[in-house]
Motif scaffolding. Structure first.
Motif, PDB file in Angstrom:
ATOM      1  N   LEU A   1      -9.336  20.841  37.094  1.00 58.87           N
ATOM      2  CA  LEU A   1      -8.026  20.229  36.860  1.00 58.87           C
ATOM      3  C   LEU A   1      -8.018  18.732  37.165  1.00 58.87           C
ATOM      4  CD1 LEU A   1      -5.641  22.961  38.347  1.00 58.87           C
ATOM      5  CD2 LEU A   1      -6.283  22.610  35.963  1.00 58.87           C
ATOM      6  N   HIS A   2      -9.183  18.177  37.481  1.00 56.15           N
ATOM      7  CA  HIS A   2      -9.263  16.744  37.744  1.00 56.15           C
ATOM      8  C   HIS A   2      -9.365  15.991  36.418  1.00 56.15           C
ATOM      9  CE1 HIS A   2     -10.808  17.422  42.132  1.00 56.15           C
ATOM     10  NE2 HIS A   2      -9.626  17.964  41.882  1.00 56.15           N
ATOM     11  N   GLN A   3      -8.346  16.174  35.615  1.00 54.70           N
ATOM     12  CA  GLN A   3      -8.236  15.545  34.305  1.00 54.70           C
ATOM     13  C   GLN A   3      -7.014  14.627  34.307  1.00 54.70           C
ATOM     14  OE1 GLN A   3      -8.190  18.630  31.297  1.00 54.70           O
ATOM     15  NE2 GLN A   3      -9.602  19.893  32.490  1.00 54.70           N
ATOM     16  N   PRO A   4      -6.953  13.664  33.364  1.00 57.72           N
ATOM     17  CA  PRO A   4      -5.844  12.698  33.364  1.00 57.72           C
ATOM     18  C   PRO A   4      -4.455  13.319  33.455  1.00 57.72           C
ATOM     19  CG  PRO A   4      -7.510  12.042  31.787  1.00 57.72           C
ATOM     20  CD  PRO A   4      -7.945  13.361  32.327  1.00 57.72           C
ATOM     21  N   MET A   5      -4.196  14.357  32.671  1.00 58.00           N
ATOM     22  CA  MET A   5      -2.877  14.981  32.652  1.00 58.00           C
ATOM     23  C   MET A   5      -2.478  15.491  34.036  1.00 58.00           C
ATOM     24  SD  MET A   5      -1.735  18.364  30.505  1.00 58.00           S
ATOM     25  CE  MET A   5      -0.215  19.228  30.839  1.00 58.00           C
ATOM     26  N   TYR A   6      -3.422  16.157  34.726  1.00 56.37           N
ATOM     27  CA  TYR A   6      -3.113  16.775  36.017  1.00 56.37           C
ATOM     28  C   TYR A   6      -3.141  15.752  37.151  1.00 56.37           C
ATOM     29  CZ  TYR A   6      -3.969  20.861  33.169  1.00 56.37           C
ATOM     30  OH  TYR A   6      -3.919  21.792  32.151  1.00 56.37           O
ATOM     31  N   LEU A   7      -3.964  14.700  37.023  1.00 54.94           N
ATOM     32  CA  LEU A   7      -3.975  13.649  38.037  1.00 54.94           C
ATOM     33  C   LEU A   7      -2.652  12.890  38.054  1.00 54.94           C
ATOM     34  CD1 LEU A   7      -7.611  12.260  37.643  1.00 54.94           C
ATOM     35  CD2 LEU A   7      -6.721  13.743  39.457  1.00 54.94           C
ATOM     36  N   ILE A   8      -2.061  12.690  36.875  1.00 54.40           N
ATOM     37  CA  ILE A   8      -0.736  12.064  36.813  1.00 54.40           C
ATOM     38  C   ILE A   8       0.316  13.032  37.327  1.00 54.40           C
ATOM     39  CG2 ILE A   8       1.013  11.071  35.283  1.00 54.40           C
ATOM     40  CD1 ILE A   8      -1.255  10.132  33.464  1.00 54.40           C
ATOM     41  N   LEU A   9       0.194  14.297  36.906  1.00 52.07           N
ATOM     42  CA  LEU A   9       1.138  15.318  37.352  1.00 52.07           C
ATOM     43  C   LEU A   9       1.125  15.476  38.866  1.00 52.07           C
ATOM     44  CD1 LEU A   9       3.044  17.742  36.929  1.00 52.07           C
ATOM     45  CD2 LEU A   9       1.032  19.143  36.447  1.00 52.07           C
ATOM     46  N   LEU A  10      -0.022  15.285  39.499  1.00 52.94           N
ATOM     47  CA  LEU A  10      -0.153  15.419  40.948  1.00 52.94           C
ATOM     48  C   LEU A  10       0.849  14.538  41.698  1.00 52.94           C
ATOM     49  CD1 LEU A  10      -1.767  16.515  43.414  1.00 52.94           C
ATOM     50  CD2 LEU A  10      -3.330  14.580  43.085  1.00 52.94           C
ATOM     51  N   ASN A  11       1.193  13.403  41.119  1.00 58.01           N
ATOM     52  CA  ASN A  11       2.114  12.484  41.774  1.00 58.01           C
ATOM     53  C   ASN A  11       3.548  13.009  41.821  1.00 58.01           C
ATOM     54  OD1 ASN A  11       0.572   9.651  42.117  1.00 58.01           O
ATOM     55  ND2 ASN A  11      -0.130  10.661  40.258  1.00 58.01           N
ATOM     56  N   LEU A  12       3.886  13.906  40.900  1.00 54.52           N
ATOM     57  CA  LEU A  12       5.259  14.410  40.841  1.00 54.52           C
ATOM     58  C   LEU A  12       5.611  15.277  42.056  1.00 54.52           C
ATOM     59  CD1 LEU A  12       7.728  14.184  38.995  1.00 54.52           C
ATOM     60  CD2 LEU A  12       7.003  16.293  37.881  1.00 54.52           C
ATOM     61  N   PRO A  13       4.810  16.298  42.426  1.00 57.43           N
ATOM     62  CA  PRO A  13       5.148  17.064  43.634  1.00 57.43           C
ATOM     63  C   PRO A  13       5.070  16.232  44.909  1.00 57.43           C
ATOM     64  CG  PRO A  13       3.011  17.750  42.764  1.00 57.43           C
ATOM     65  CD  PRO A  13       3.648  16.890  41.718  1.00 57.43           C
ATOM     66  N   ILE A  14       4.162  15.261  44.964  1.00 61.39           N
ATOM     67  CA  ILE A  14       4.110  14.368  46.132  1.00 61.39           C
ATOM     68  C   ILE A  14       5.417  13.598  46.251  1.00 61.39           C
ATOM     69  CG2 ILE A  14       2.990  12.318  47.096  1.00 61.39           C
ATOM     70  CD1 ILE A  14       0.366  13.302  45.864  1.00 61.39           C
ATOM     71  N   ASN A  15       5.876  13.074  45.139  1.00 67.98           N
ATOM     72  CA  ASN A  15       7.132  12.330  45.124  1.00 67.98           C
ATOM     73  C   ASN A  15       8.319  13.234  45.452  1.00 67.98           C
ATOM     74  OD1 ASN A  15       8.538   9.723  44.381  1.00 67.98           O
ATOM     75  ND2 ASN A  15       9.496  11.086  42.896  1.00 67.98           N
ATOM     76  N   ASP A  16       8.302  14.473  44.931  1.00 64.40           N
ATOM     77  CA  ASP A  16       9.383  15.419  45.229  1.00 64.40           C
ATOM     78  C   ASP A  16       9.441  15.756  46.714  1.00 64.40           C
ATOM     79  OD1 ASP A  16      10.214  15.525  42.608  1.00 64.40           O
ATOM     80  OD2 ASP A  16       9.082  17.330  42.115  1.00 64.40           O
ATOM     81  N   LEU A  17       8.281  15.868  47.349  1.00 62.77           N
ATOM     82  CA  LEU A  17       8.253  16.135  48.790  1.00 62.77           C
ATOM     83  C   LEU A  17       8.807  14.959  49.583  1.00 62.77           C
ATOM     84  CD1 LEU A  17       4.815  17.951  49.311  1.00 62.77           C
ATOM     85  CD2 LEU A  17       7.099  18.948  49.334  1.00 62.77           C
ATOM     86  N   ILE A  18       8.574  13.748  49.106  1.00 63.48           N
ATOM     87  CA  ILE A  18       9.137  12.562  49.765  1.00 63.48           C
ATOM     88  C   ILE A  18      10.659  12.610  49.732  1.00 63.48           C
ATOM     89  CG2 ILE A  18       9.420  10.052  49.568  1.00 63.48           C
ATOM     90  CD1 ILE A  18       6.508   9.916  48.636  1.00 63.48           C
ATOM     91  N   GLY A  19      11.219  12.911  48.562  1.00 62.74           N
ATOM     92  CA  GLY A  19      12.673  12.936  48.420  1.00 62.74           C
ATOM     93  C   GLY A  19      13.325  14.054  49.208  1.00 62.74           C
ATOM     94  N   SER A  20      12.787  15.273  49.081  1.00 62.02           N
ATOM     95  CA  SER A  20      13.404  16.407  49.776  1.00 62.02           C
ATOM     96  C   SER A  20      13.218  16.301  51.284  1.00 62.02           C
ATOM     97  CB  SER A  20      12.813  17.719  49.256  1.00 62.02           C
ATOM     98  OG  SER A  20      11.404  17.736  49.381  1.00 62.02           O
TER      99      SER A  20
END
Length: 311
Positions: free
Chosen positions: A54-73
């Protein structure tokens, strides 16, 4: 003149107005909601990080979304749970500023990350033969760095402009901290702050909406030109799920921004929409991008079968 300004480090937040009968259900809902958000987003992060496939461009960008969601929540839920449990409305000014800063980082980061994801899908669907050439690891790292640095710089300047102003009030009109509520404590000219706040809101909206509108129109054109029905269906499904998340965030976020500038809006509605912005996207994103993505879903199921289920 020195006595005019309240330099107290303790702020008083607006209460949720919960009755004694609703305190426990509210505490249970907030705690379970936060635990679900933590669990789902951490599972998505670990699934992408621990699987080299899963270390592909699509998933590496997607990885930032749950990290960001954890920051907000995480900026919201612990303080809200504490307030419900203890009925304590006070909060240190420094803690309030930190909470507001990370809430705005979350809001800006979500917009930029979804825009980067739309760009990735545009290259993958419209230029499939050039995808690996364009979306190299170096390009992905530059893209991720730019989206995080853009959010940090824009929000950093916003709070620099806020912190330079003197305060003369200590009671917030909101149950949690954000820039508009902190700005309401100021007894000075806030024209510069208001102009800059509107500027970065308009800038991020123009960039995000312009990019997503352009990329999705191009994707739709490419889909209708494609003769392969499976490719067309997969592309349309990807775009549909992406649009659901983006439109949900846009509706909640824009209403919250506009409501601060309209006096007739109910404070209860403003409070509900503001909290919803920090609850629904972090809860929905892992489901849409995790369970709805075949590769991630298969990895989660594989991990469960091999690591969790007893032999």
């Amino acid at each position: 003149m020195g006595n005019l300004y309240n330099i107290s480090s303790v702020l008083v937040l607006d209460r949720f107005n919960l009755s004694s009968e609703t305190v426990f259900p509210a505490f249970l809902f907030a705690t379970l909601g936060y635990m679900i958000i933590l669990f789902c987003n951490l599972i998505l992060i670990l699934t992408i990080v621990l699987n080299k496939s899963l270390h592909q461009p699509m998933y590496l960008i997607l990885l930032n979304l749950p990290i960001n969601d954890l920051i907000g929540s995480s900026a919201l839920f612990p303080q809200v749970i504490k307030e419900i449990l203890t009925n304590n409305r006070t909060m240190q000014y420094s803690a309030c500023v930190v909470q507001a800063f990370f809430i705005h980082i979350y809001a800006g980061g979500t917009v930029f990350i979804l825009t980067a994801m739309a760009y990735d899908r545009y290259i993958a669907i419209c230029y499939p033969l050039k995808y690996n050439t364009i979306m190299t690891n170096a390009h992905i790292m530059r893209l991720i760095t730019v989206l995080w640095m853009s959010s940090l710089v824009l929000i950093g300047v916003l709070f620099f402009l806020l912190l330079r102003l003197p305060r003369c009030r200590s009671e917030l009109t909101h149950p949690y901290c954000d820039n508009p509520s902190l700005l309401s404590l100021v007894c000075a000219d806030t024209t510069t702050n208001n102009i800059y706040g509107l500027f970065i809101s308009a800038l991020s909206q123009v960039i995000a909406n312009g990019m997503i509108l352009f990329t999705y129109l191009q994707i739709l054109v490419a889909c209708f030109r494609s003769k392969r029905s499976d490719t067309k269906a997969k592309a349309l499904q990807t775009c549909a799920t992406h649009l659901i998340v983006f439109l949900l965030l846009e509706c909640l976020g824009l209403f919250t921004i506009i409501s601060y500038r309209i006096n007739n809006v109910s404070p209860h509605l403003r409070r509900f929409m503001g909290v919803s912005t920090l609850i629904f996207p972090p809860a929905v994103n892992p489901i849409i991008y995790g369970l709805k993505t075949k590769e991630i879903r298969e990895k989660i199921v594989h991990f469960y079968r091999n690591k969790i289920r007893p032999s």
